[in-house]
Design a protein around this motif. Structure first.
Motif, PDB file in Angstrom:
ATOM      1  N   LYS A  11      50.500 -59.256  45.945  1.00 52.25           N
ATOM      2  CA  LYS A  11      49.183 -59.065  46.567  1.00 52.25           C
ATOM      3  C   LYS A  11      48.566 -60.372  47.051  1.00 52.25           C
ATOM      4  CE  LYS A  11      47.852 -54.696  44.763  1.00 52.25           C
ATOM      5  NZ  LYS A  11      47.056 -53.893  43.877  1.00 52.25           N
ATOM      6  N   VAL A  12      48.887 -61.467  46.388  1.00 55.20           N
ATOM      7  CA  VAL A  12      48.327 -62.765  46.792  1.00 55.20           C
ATOM      8  C   VAL A  12      49.162 -63.386  47.912  1.00 55.20           C
ATOM      9  CG1 VAL A  12      47.865 -65.121  46.001  1.00 55.20           C
ATOM     10  CG2 VAL A  12      47.185 -63.194  44.589  1.00 55.20           C
ATOM     11  N   VAL A  13      50.479 -63.267  47.810  1.00 52.80           N
ATOM     12  CA  VAL A  13      51.337 -63.865  48.861  1.00 52.80           C
ATOM     13  C   VAL A  13      51.311 -62.986  50.118  1.00 52.80           C
ATOM     14  CG1 VAL A  13      53.681 -64.614  49.455  1.00 52.80           C
ATOM     15  CG2 VAL A  13      52.724 -65.148  47.208  1.00 52.80           C
ATOM     16  N   GLY A  14      51.371 -61.682  49.942  1.00 54.28           N
ATOM     17  CA  GLY A  14      51.069 -60.761  51.051  1.00 54.28           C
ATOM     18  C   GLY A  14      52.120 -60.611  52.142  1.00 54.28           C
ATOM     19  N   PRO A  18      57.775 -66.246  55.805  1.00 56.90           N
ATOM     20  CA  PRO A  18      56.768 -67.004  56.561  1.00 56.90           C
ATOM     21  C   PRO A  18      56.604 -66.444  57.972  1.00 56.90           C
ATOM     22  CG  PRO A  18      58.465 -68.466  55.657  1.00 56.90           C
ATOM     23  CD  PRO A  18      58.943 -67.066  55.456  1.00 56.90           C
ATOM     24  N   SER A  19      55.476 -66.742  58.600  1.00 58.68           N
ATOM     25  CA  SER A  19      55.238 -66.312  59.985  1.00 58.68           C
ATOM     26  C   SER A  19      56.217 -67.011  60.929  1.00 58.68           C
ATOM     27  CB  SER A  19      53.817 -66.672  60.404  1.00 58.68           C
ATOM     28  OG  SER A  19      52.899 -66.002  59.584  1.00 58.68           O
ATOM     29  N   SER A  20      56.430 -66.377  62.087  1.00 58.13           N
ATOM     30  CA  SER A  20      57.338 -66.960  63.084  1.00 58.13           C
ATOM     31  C   SER A  20      56.658 -68.106  63.838  1.00 58.13           C
ATOM     32  CB  SER A  20      57.743 -65.879  64.097  1.00 58.13           C
ATOM     33  OG  SER A  20      56.627 -65.546  64.913  1.00 58.13           O
ATOM     34  N   PHE A  42      43.385 -71.899  55.412  1.00 59.77           N
ATOM     35  CA  PHE A  42      43.467 -71.135  54.165  1.00 59.77           C
ATOM     36  C   PHE A  42      44.856 -70.520  54.051  1.00 59.77           C
ATOM     37  CE2 PHE A  42      38.719 -69.692  54.547  1.00 59.77           C
ATOM     38  CZ  PHE A  42      38.284 -70.886  53.992  1.00 59.77           C
ATOM     39  N   GLY A  43      45.476 -70.653  52.907  1.00 59.77           N
ATOM     40  CA  GLY A  43      46.763 -69.986  52.656  1.00 59.77           C
ATOM     41  C   GLY A  43      47.883 -70.477  53.542  1.00 59.77           C
ATOM     42  N   PRO A  44      48.136 -71.797  53.568  1.00 60.99           N
ATOM     43  CA  PRO A  44      49.206 -72.318  54.440  1.00 60.99           C
ATOM     44  C   PRO A  44      50.623 -71.908  54.036  1.00 60.99           C
ATOM     45  CG  PRO A  44      48.224 -74.088  53.141  1.00 60.99           C
ATOM     46  CD  PRO A  44      47.361 -72.885  52.926  1.00 60.99           C
ATOM     47  N   VAL A  66      44.203 -75.419  52.068  1.00 60.81           N
ATOM     48  CA  VAL A  66      43.736 -74.837  50.798  1.00 60.81           C
ATOM     49  C   VAL A  66      44.693 -73.732  50.372  1.00 60.81           C
ATOM     50  CG1 VAL A  66      41.791 -73.735  49.624  1.00 60.81           C
ATOM     51  CG2 VAL A  66      41.359 -75.323  51.533  1.00 60.81           C
ATOM     52  N   GLU A  67      45.488 -74.023  49.363  1.00 60.05           N
ATOM     53  CA  GLU A  67      46.547 -73.090  48.943  1.00 60.05           C
ATOM     54  C   GLU A  67      46.423 -72.816  47.440  1.00 60.05           C
ATOM     55  OE1 GLU A  67      49.176 -71.153  50.451  1.00 60.05           O
ATOM     56  OE2 GLU A  67      49.026 -70.556  48.356  1.00 60.05           O
ATOM     57  N   VAL A  68      46.344 -71.532  47.081  1.00 55.08           N
ATOM     58  CA  VAL A  68      46.131 -71.153  45.681  1.00 55.08           C
ATOM     59  C   VAL A  68      47.441 -71.157  44.875  1.00 55.08           C
ATOM     60  CG1 VAL A  68      46.376 -68.620  45.855  1.00 55.08           C
ATOM     61  CG2 VAL A  68      44.661 -69.588  44.333  1.00 55.08           C
ATOM     62  N   ASP A  91      43.669 -74.633  45.220  1.00 53.55           N
ATOM     63  CA  ASP A  91      42.493 -73.870  44.769  1.00 53.55           C
ATOM     64  C   ASP A  91      42.386 -72.628  45.639  1.00 53.55           C
ATOM     65  OD1 ASP A  91      40.128 -73.128  43.547  1.00 53.55           O
ATOM     66  OD2 ASP A  91      39.055 -74.968  44.019  1.00 53.55           O
ATOM     67  N   SER A  92      41.452 -71.762  45.281  1.00 54.67           N
ATOM     68  CA  SER A  92      41.229 -70.571  46.096  1.00 54.67           C
ATOM     69  C   SER A  92      40.241 -70.868  47.223  1.00 54.67           C
ATOM     70  CB  SER A  92      40.669 -69.444  45.230  1.00 54.67           C
ATOM     71  OG  SER A  92      40.247 -68.385  46.047  1.00 54.67           O
ATOM     72  N   ALA A  93      40.462 -70.243  48.350  1.00 54.05           N
ATOM     73  CA  ALA A  93      39.546 -70.367  49.489  1.00 54.05           C
ATOM     74  C   ALA A  93      38.135 -69.900  49.120  1.00 54.05           C
ATOM     75  CB  ALA A  93      40.079 -69.552  50.669  1.00 54.05           C
ATOM     76  N   GLU A  94      38.024 -69.159  48.038  1.00 54.91           N
ATOM     77  CA  GLU A  94      36.688 -68.745  47.565  1.00 54.91           C
ATOM     78  C   GLU A  94      35.793 -69.950  47.271  1.00 54.91           C
ATOM     79  OE1 GLU A  94      37.255 -65.534  44.261  1.00 54.91           O
ATOM     80  OE2 GLU A  94      39.161 -66.451  44.778  1.00 54.91           O
ATOM     81  N   SER A 113      43.382 -68.943  59.074  1.00 53.17           N
ATOM     82  CA  SER A 113      43.685 -68.251  57.832  1.00 53.17           C
ATOM     83  C   SER A 113      44.990 -67.474  57.889  1.00 53.17           C
ATOM     84  CB  SER A 113      42.539 -67.300  57.487  1.00 53.17           C
ATOM     85  OG  SER A 113      42.915 -66.470  56.414  1.00 53.17           O
ATOM     86  N   GLY A 114      45.774 -67.655  56.833  1.00 50.76           N
ATOM     87  CA  GLY A 114      46.975 -66.834  56.657  1.00 50.76           C
ATOM     88  C   GLY A 114      46.753 -65.885  55.482  1.00 50.76           C
ATOM     89  N   LEU A 115      45.496 -65.759  55.044  1.00 45.61           N
ATOM     90  CA  LEU A 115      45.213 -64.972  53.840  1.00 45.61           C
ATOM     91  C   LEU A 115      45.509 -63.488  54.052  1.00 45.61           C
ATOM     92  CD1 LEU A 115      41.767 -66.507  52.759  1.00 45.61           C
ATOM     93  CD2 LEU A 115      44.047 -67.089  51.910  1.00 45.61           C
TER      94      LEU A 115
HETATM   95  C1  LIG Z   1      50.850 -64.022  54.138  1.00 47.98           C
HETATM   96  S1  LIG Z   1      51.052 -65.623  53.356  1.00 47.98           S
HETATM   97  C2  LIG Z   1      50.885 -66.657  54.807  1.00 47.98           C
HETATM   98  C3  LIG Z   1      51.534 -67.997  54.653  1.00 47.98           C
HETATM   99  C4  LIG Z   1      51.588 -68.829  55.946  1.00 47.98           C
HETATM  100  N1  LIG Z   1      50.278 -69.076  56.480  1.00 47.98           N
HETATM  101  C5  LIG Z   1      52.424 -68.114  56.987  1.00 47.98           C
HETATM  102  O1  LIG Z   1      51.828 -67.519  57.900  1.00 47.98           O
HETATM  103  O2  LIG Z   1      53.671 -68.144  56.889  1.00 47.98           O
HETATM  104  C6  LIG Z   1      49.477 -65.787  52.502  1.00 47.98           C
HETATM  105  C7  LIG Z   1      49.213 -67.132  51.848  1.00 47.98           C
HETATM  106  O3  LIG Z   1      47.870 -67.153  51.357  1.00 47.98           O
HETATM  107  C8  LIG Z   1      47.860 -67.738  50.048  1.00 47.98           C
HETATM  108  N2  LIG Z   1      46.642 -67.251  49.376  1.00 47.98           N
HETATM  109  C9  LIG Z   1      46.374 -65.995  48.944  1.00 47.98           C
HETATM  110  N3  LIG Z   1      45.146 -65.917  48.424  1.00 47.98           N
HETATM  111  C10 LIG Z   1      44.597 -67.159  48.554  1.00 47.98           C
HETATM  112  C11 LIG Z   1      43.327 -67.702  48.232  1.00 47.98           C
HETATM  113  N4  LIG Z   1      42.368 -66.970  47.656  1.00 47.98           N
HETATM  114  N5  LIG Z   1      43.085 -69.002  48.523  1.00 47.98           N
HETATM  115  C12 LIG Z   1      44.050 -69.781  49.111  1.00 47.98           C
HETATM  116  N6  LIG Z   1      45.280 -69.309  49.426  1.00 47.98           N
HETATM  117  C13 LIG Z   1      45.548 -68.018  49.159  1.00 47.98           C
HETATM  118  C14 LIG Z   1      49.172 -67.261  49.444  1.00 47.98           C
HETATM  119  O4  LIG Z   1      49.551 -68.020  48.321  1.00 47.98           O
HETATM  120  C15 LIG Z   1      50.106 -67.431  50.644  1.00 47.98           C
HETATM  121  O5  LIG Z   1      50.557 -68.743  50.753  1.00 47.98           O
END
Ligand SMILES: C[S@@+](CC[C@H](N)C(=O)[O-])C[C@H]1O[C@@H](n2cnc3c(N)ncnc32)[C@H](O)[C@@H]1O
Length: 184
Positions: A11-14, A18-20, A42-44, A66-68, A91-94, A113-115
Motif C-alpha cells: 500500500k505504501v510502495v503502490g 518503477p515508472s518508465s 514526494f516518493g522518489p 522526501v522518501e519514507v 520521512d513522510s511527506a505528511e 509526487s509519485g505517491l
Molecule cells: C508508486 S512508487 C513511485 C516511485 C517513483 N516515483 C517512480 O515513479 O518510479 C511510490 C513511492 O512513494 C513512497 N511513499 C509512499 N508513501 C509516502 C509518504 N507518505 N511519504 C514519502 N514517500 C512515500 C514509496 O515508498 C514509493 O517510493
C-alpha cells in the motif's frame, strides 16, 4: 529492489515497478528549470523522476527528495548524497511543513509526487494535499501521476486548476496531472 519493497509494503510502495522514462519525461516537461528556486519530490522511490530533475536543474535550485521507505532512501543517498543542492529526507511527506522549516524554505515552486494516493489512508492524503497546496508559491504547481482518474475529485478539493494527459508507455499506463491554484 522495487518488487521486494512492494511485497513488504504494497500500500505504501503502490507499484511493482518503477515508472518508465516516458512517464518521467512527461512529469518534468512543464517545469521551468531556469526560474525554479526549490523543487520537492514526494516518493522518489528508485529515483526515475529525480534523475530527470537533477540532470536539468542549476546548482542554485534546491531539490528535496522526501522518501519514507528506508531502502529507497539509502539508495538515493548513495547516488545523490554528495550533491550540494540536493537534500534527501527519510520521512513522510505528511511532515513537509516541518521539513521545509528546518531548511529555512518558505515556499516551493514545484512539488512532484509519485505517491500512491489510491492506496494511502484517506487522512494521510488529506494532510499531504492540504500542506502541499499551502506551501506552493502563487504560480507553483503540484504534478502527480495516477493510474486512473479515480482521485481527480480529491485533487479538485485542493487545487482550482487541474489539467491532465495520458502516457501509455508505462506499465500500467498513467495519467499525469498538473495542479495549479492551490486553495489556501
Ligand atoms: C508508486 S512508487 C513511485 C516511485 C517513483 N516515483 C517512480 O515513479 O518510479 C511510490 C513511492 O512513494 C513512497 N511513499 C509512499 N508513501 C509516502 C509518504 N507518505 N511519504 C514519502 N514517500 C512515500 C514509496 O515508498 C514509493 O517510493
Amino acid at each position: 529492489m522495487f518488487v521486494l519493497e512492494y511485497i513488504k509494503n504494497p500500500k505504501v510502495v503502490g507499484a511493482i515497478a518503477p515508472s518508465s522514462k516516458h512517464l518521467a519525461y512527461k512529469m518534468i516537461e512543464c517545469i521551468n528549470f531556469k526560474r525554479a528556486k526549490c523543487i520537492v519530490e514526494f516518493g522518489p522511490g528508485t529515483g526515475v523522476f529525480s534523475e530527470k530533475i537533477l540532470s536539468r536543474v542549476s546548482e542554485d535550485t534546491k531539490v528535496l527528495l522526501v522518501e519514507v521507505n528506508n531502502e529507497f532512501y539509502s539508495n538515493l543517498n548513495k547516488i545523490y548524497g554528495h550533491k550540494k543542492n540536493v537534500i534527501i529526507i527519510n520521512d513522510s511527506a505528511e511532515n513537509i511543513d516541518i521539513i521545509l522549516k528546518k531548511h529555512n524554505i518558505e515556499k516551493v515552486d514545484y512539488i512532484l509526487s509519485g505517491l500512491p494516493f489510491a492506496s494511502l489512508p484517506r487522512e494521510v492524503s488529506k494532510i499531504i494535499l492540504t500542506k502541499t497546496a499551502g506551501l506552493l508559491n502563487d504560480k507553483g504547481e503540484f504534478i502527480t501521476f495516477q493510474y486512473s482518474l479515480f482521485k481527480l475529485e480529491l485533487f479538485k478539493r485542493y487545487f482550482s486548476n487541474i489539467n491532465y494527459k495520458k502516457e501509455i508507455r508505462n506499465l500500467p499506463p498513467a495519467y499525469i496531472l498538473r495542479c495549479k491554484g492551490g486553495k489556501k
